[in-house]
Every structure is written in structure tokens, then in C-alpha cells.
Write a protein that holds these residues in place. Sequence first.
Motif, PDB file in Angstrom:
ATOM      1  N   LEU A 192     -72.392  26.306 143.615  1.00  0.00           N
ATOM      2  CA  LEU A 192     -73.570  26.987 144.142  1.00  0.00           C
ATOM      3  C   LEU A 192     -74.242  27.884 143.109  1.00  0.00           C
ATOM      4  N   THR A 193     -73.492  28.291 142.088  1.00  0.00           N
ATOM      5  CA  THR A 193     -74.068  29.136 141.040  1.00  0.00           C
ATOM      6  C   THR A 193     -74.402  28.332 139.785  1.00  0.00           C
ATOM      7  N   THR A 194     -74.389  27.017 139.888  1.00  0.00           N
ATOM      8  CA  THR A 194     -74.797  26.056 138.849  1.00  0.00           C
ATOM      9  C   THR A 194     -73.847  26.009 137.655  1.00  0.00           C
ATOM     10  N   LEU A 195     -72.634  26.530 137.796  1.00  0.00           N
ATOM     11  CA  LEU A 195     -71.687  26.479 136.685  1.00  0.00           C
ATOM     12  C   LEU A 195     -71.078  25.091 136.526  1.00  0.00           C
ATOM     13  N   THR A 196     -71.159  24.274 137.555  1.00  0.00           N
ATOM     14  CA  THR A 196     -70.740  22.885 137.486  1.00  0.00           C
ATOM     15  C   THR A 196     -71.564  22.089 138.486  1.00  0.00           C
ATOM     16  N   SER A 197     -71.523  20.791 138.381  1.00  0.00           N
ATOM     17  CA  SER A 197     -72.341  19.939 139.247  1.00  0.00           C
ATOM     18  C   SER A 197     -71.469  19.193 140.247  1.00  0.00           C
ATOM     19  N   PRO A 198     -71.977  18.940 141.435  1.00  0.00           N
ATOM     20  CA  PRO A 198     -71.191  18.198 142.433  1.00  0.00           C
ATOM     21  C   PRO A 198     -71.102  16.723 142.084  1.00  0.00           C
TER      22      PRO A 198
ATOM     23  N   ARG B  14     -78.782  23.725 148.213  1.00  0.00           N
ATOM     24  CA  ARG B  14     -79.954  24.509 147.851  1.00  0.00           C
ATOM     25  C   ARG B  14     -79.604  25.985 147.985  1.00  0.00           C
ATOM     26  N   VAL B  15     -79.996  26.752 146.987  1.00  0.00           N
ATOM     27  CA  VAL B  15     -79.781  28.197 146.987  1.00  0.00           C
ATOM     28  C   VAL B  15     -81.121  28.873 146.737  1.00  0.00           C
ATOM     29  N   ALA B  16     -81.495  29.787 147.621  1.00  0.00           N
ATOM     30  CA  ALA B  16     -82.799  30.451 147.550  1.00  0.00           C
ATOM     31  C   ALA B  16     -83.934  29.420 147.499  1.00  0.00           C
ATOM     32  N   GLY B  17     -83.731  28.309 148.187  1.00  0.00           N
ATOM     33  CA  GLY B  17     -84.761  27.282 148.283  1.00  0.00           C
ATOM     34  C   GLY B  17     -84.796  26.298 147.140  1.00  0.00           C
ATOM     35  N   HIS B  18     -83.870  26.410 146.174  1.00  0.00           N
ATOM     36  CA  HIS B  18     -83.901  25.550 144.997  1.00  0.00           C
ATOM     37  C   HIS B  18     -82.660  24.657 144.949  1.00  0.00           C
ATOM     38  N   ASP B  19     -82.850  23.423 144.529  1.00  0.00           N
ATOM     39  CA  ASP B  19     -81.743  22.486 144.388  1.00  0.00           C
ATOM     40  C   ASP B  19     -80.872  22.897 143.208  1.00  0.00           C
ATOM     41  N   VAL B  20     -79.559  22.960 143.420  1.00  0.00           N
ATOM     42  CA  VAL B  20     -78.668  23.492 142.388  1.00  0.00           C
ATOM     43  C   VAL B  20     -78.539  22.558 141.182  1.00  0.00           C
ATOM     44  N   VAL B  21     -78.904  21.295 141.331  1.00  0.00           N
ATOM     45  CA  VAL B  21     -78.839  20.353 140.207  1.00  0.00           C
ATOM     46  C   VAL B  21     -80.204  20.217 139.547  1.00  0.00           C
ATOM     47  N   ARG B  22     -81.218  19.883 140.324  1.00  0.00           N
ATOM     48  CA  ARG B  22     -82.547  19.618 139.750  1.00  0.00           C
ATOM     49  C   ARG B  22     -83.289  20.898 139.358  1.00  0.00           C
TER      50      ARG B  22
ATOM     51  N   ALA C  14     -81.725  24.050 138.514  1.00  0.00           N
ATOM     52  CA  ALA C  14     -80.653  24.990 138.185  1.00  0.00           C
ATOM     53  C   ALA C  14     -81.188  26.296 137.602  1.00  0.00           C
ATOM     54  N   ALA C  15     -82.202  26.226 136.737  1.00  0.00           N
ATOM     55  CA  ALA C  15     -82.747  27.440 136.126  1.00  0.00           C
ATOM     56  C   ALA C  15     -83.356  28.354 137.187  1.00  0.00           C
ATOM     57  N   ALA C  16     -84.045  27.782 138.164  1.00  0.00           N
ATOM     58  CA  ALA C  16     -84.635  28.584 139.236  1.00  0.00           C
ATOM     59  C   ALA C  16     -83.552  29.222 140.103  1.00  0.00           C
ATOM     60  N   VAL C  17     -82.456  28.490 140.329  1.00  0.00           N
ATOM     61  CA  VAL C  17     -81.341  29.063 141.078  1.00  0.00           C
ATOM     62  C   VAL C  17     -80.767  30.254 140.338  1.00  0.00           C
ATOM     63  N   ARG C  18     -80.525  30.090 139.041  1.00  0.00           N
ATOM     64  CA  ARG C  18     -79.940  31.184 138.257  1.00  0.00           C
ATOM     65  C   ARG C  18     -80.842  32.408 138.232  1.00  0.00           C
ATOM     66  N   ALA C  19     -82.145  32.180 138.260  1.00  0.00           N
ATOM     67  CA  ALA C  19     -83.083  33.313 138.262  1.00  0.00           C
ATOM     68  C   ALA C  19     -83.086  34.053 139.585  1.00  0.00           C
ATOM     69  N   ALA C  20     -82.623  33.406 140.642  1.00  0.00           N
ATOM     70  CA  ALA C  20     -82.689  34.000 141.982  1.00  0.00           C
ATOM     71  C   ALA C  20     -81.384  34.621 142.446  1.00  0.00           C
ATOM     72  N   ILE C  21     -80.302  34.471 141.666  1.00  0.00           N
ATOM     73  CA  ILE C  21     -78.989  34.919 142.142  1.00  0.00           C
ATOM     74  C   ILE C  21     -78.398  35.992 141.226  1.00  0.00           C
ATOM     75  N   GLY C  22     -77.409  36.697 141.784  1.00  0.00           N
ATOM     76  CA  GLY C  22     -76.552  37.578 141.010  1.00  0.00           C
ATOM     77  C   GLY C  22     -75.118  37.167 141.279  1.00  0.00           C
ATOM     78  N   VAL C  23     -74.271  37.329 140.285  1.00  0.00           N
ATOM     79  CA  VAL C  23     -72.877  36.915 140.415  1.00  0.00           C
ATOM     80  C   VAL C  23     -71.977  38.032 139.902  1.00  0.00           C
ATOM     81  N   THR C  24     -71.015  38.445 140.733  1.00  0.00           N
ATOM     82  CA  THR C  24     -69.991  39.396 140.310  1.00  0.00           C
ATOM     83  C   THR C  24     -68.648  38.743 140.507  1.00  0.00           C
ATOM     84  N   GLY C  25     -67.961  38.462 139.398  1.00  0.00           N
ATOM     85  CA  GLY C  25     -66.700  37.738 139.464  1.00  0.00           C
ATOM     86  C   GLY C  25     -65.510  38.640 139.673  1.00  0.00           C
ATOM     87  N   GLN C  26     -64.313  38.035 139.639  1.00  0.00           N
ATOM     88  CA  GLN C  26     -63.086  38.796 139.877  1.00  0.00           C
ATOM     89  C   GLN C  26     -62.817  39.790 138.756  1.00  0.00           C
ATOM     90  N   SER C  27     -63.104  39.400 137.521  1.00  0.00           N
ATOM     91  CA  SER C  27     -62.897  40.304 136.392  1.00  0.00           C
ATOM     92  C   SER C  27     -64.243  40.857 135.954  1.00  0.00           C
TER      93      SER C  27
END
Length: 322
Positions: free
Chosen positions: A52-58, A64-72, A74-87
Motif C-alpha cells: 500500500l505504500t508502494t515499497l513493493t508491487s502485488p 488505491r490509496v488516496a484515490g491513486h493506483d499503487v502500481v500505475r 506510485a509517485a502520486a501515492v507517495r506524495a499523499a501518504i506519510g509512513v512511520t515505521g517500527q524503528s
Amino acid sequence: MTTTYAVLSEGLEKHYGDVHALRGLDLAVAEGAVCGVLGPNGAGKSTAVRLLTTLTSPDAGSARVAGHDVVREAAAVRAAIGVTGQSTSIDGELSGRQNLRLFARLLRFRGPAGRTRADELLERFGLTEAADRPARTYSGGMRRRLDLAAGLLTRPQVLFLDEPTTGLDPHSRNQIWEAVRELAGRGTTVLLTTQYLEEADQLADDIVLIDRGRAAHRGTPAELKSLIGGYAEVVVAHESALRAAAAVLDRLTGAEPTLDHEHRTIGVVASDPTLTLPRIVRELDAAGVPVIDASLRPPTLDEAFLRLTGRGDVRAPKEPAA
């Protein structure tokens, strides 16, 4: 009323060699909601977040995340999200303010906008007084708040939180919880993966329980807990009465009781909504069972999780050792 989804996936699949990490995962997270994604280790939670965060492909399916396809898109998805990981991604040698300004430059903030945004977030997360200290001097809770602030520099539409309070003390955990509630209140969609089921119970509007790569159960915390009914527990006067009490509870509930010989307690899942505590006490009294205490309570989310995933006996929680 039409629901708009910030995260929507259909039939997501992902293989790693012979390992089938996702087997047709369906998700639907409404805009502005906090969705808790739970599951046993190896269930597919981390793989779902990576997709869902475009780090790999299905390998199959779509999302779709924030209205954008995570494969086609991906750049628009990354612009619309924030990610906070375990570390945390924080540089300990830089101050809190320097960390946020560095991330702002990497995110291509122009002119003073990055400095202004960094200062806003330092104040919002209660870090202004420590802003110019090296981040290595921060407590664990302060570092997690700084990391969360870094994930919010761009005001994301969707925020992915992966185990945000791992290793934190209760006070620091509560601070993170308050920050998440504030974000959701302002319209940010939050997808939360956590092993702390109390955390999901406190924060999530909806929960998706992933098991063996699929969405096995979904609903509000209350709805998931209602799937297994209540939990009855009886404390008897002496250990020799445990078997007789267990027989009564077995007959009343149709479920196999759990016996704790050390504490002289019997616990059992009570899925019949018509079963009442007075009836339990009357039946025990009629059987001649000497009872010290008896209770019938709603299940915890931990108990629902164990029951629904088949990962162990459902037991009443015990008080931690002093």
C-alpha cells in the motif's frame, strides 16, 4: 450515503518464493477513519503495508490509496501518504529541529516553508523546549513523537503507523495515542498496525483481522468482541471443587472451561447472550460447589483475537506481578 475510501484494495496477492504472504486481501478504509490492522506474526500485515505504500508491487489484485493506483500512480501515492515505521528514522546527532528541517529539504519544501512547518510540528508534539538538543538525548517517547512529526511534514492524506508505541512506557504511549486521535479528528486517515490490542481497542474506528494472508474478520472493536460472547470466571473455595464447577460451566456454555489450579479459578467463553450471572451462581449452588467469587464480563479484544485466530486458549487476563 456514499462512502469515500482512502484505502481500497481488492484481491491483493503477494508471493515470496514458496511463501504465500497475501492470498486475496480486501481492505476498505473510509476517509478520516482510524483502521487497526491486526493479525498473528506472519499473517501478512507488513506485506500489506509495503504494498500500500508502494515499497513493493502485488503479484495480483489492485489497490488505491488516496484515490491513486499503487502500481500505475506510485509517485502520486507517495506524495499523499506519510509512513512511520517500527524503528525511528531520526539522526541522533542532529537536534530535533535540525532533523525536521532536513526532512523538509528532502521533501522539497521551498524557502522558509520548511522551517515554519518544522517549528509548527515541534510545538504541536510538545518538543519545543527540547528542539535544539541532540535527538540522542531524547527519551523513547520523545523520539517516537519526533518521528511521527517527520511523517506529518507534508500533511498526508493517509498516515501509515507501523507499531508506533513499541517499547514505550504507558505515559509515552498515551501521548502518541492523543496525537493519533488529534490527527484523525482533523481528517487524516490512519492505518495502524500494532501488536498491542489495547491500542487498537482505544484508537480504531474499525479493525481488520488478517489471518493467513486474508481479511478473516472485520468490524468495530465492539463487534469483534461480540463474536465470541462473554467470559465467565468462577473462584472456588478449595481446589477439589474445580472439577465440579467446570462441569457446571461446561453444561451452561457448551464450551470447554480453562482451569487454574494455583488460583482455584475456572474460566470459560460464554457465547449465549441470554446467560446471566445469577443463573450461573444458582446452578453452582445447586451442584454444591463452594464459590468465593463469580463474574460474567465482556471479552477483551485480546481474548477475541486469540479465539478468532485459533492461536491459543482464551484466558482471563492476570494482573502483572508487582
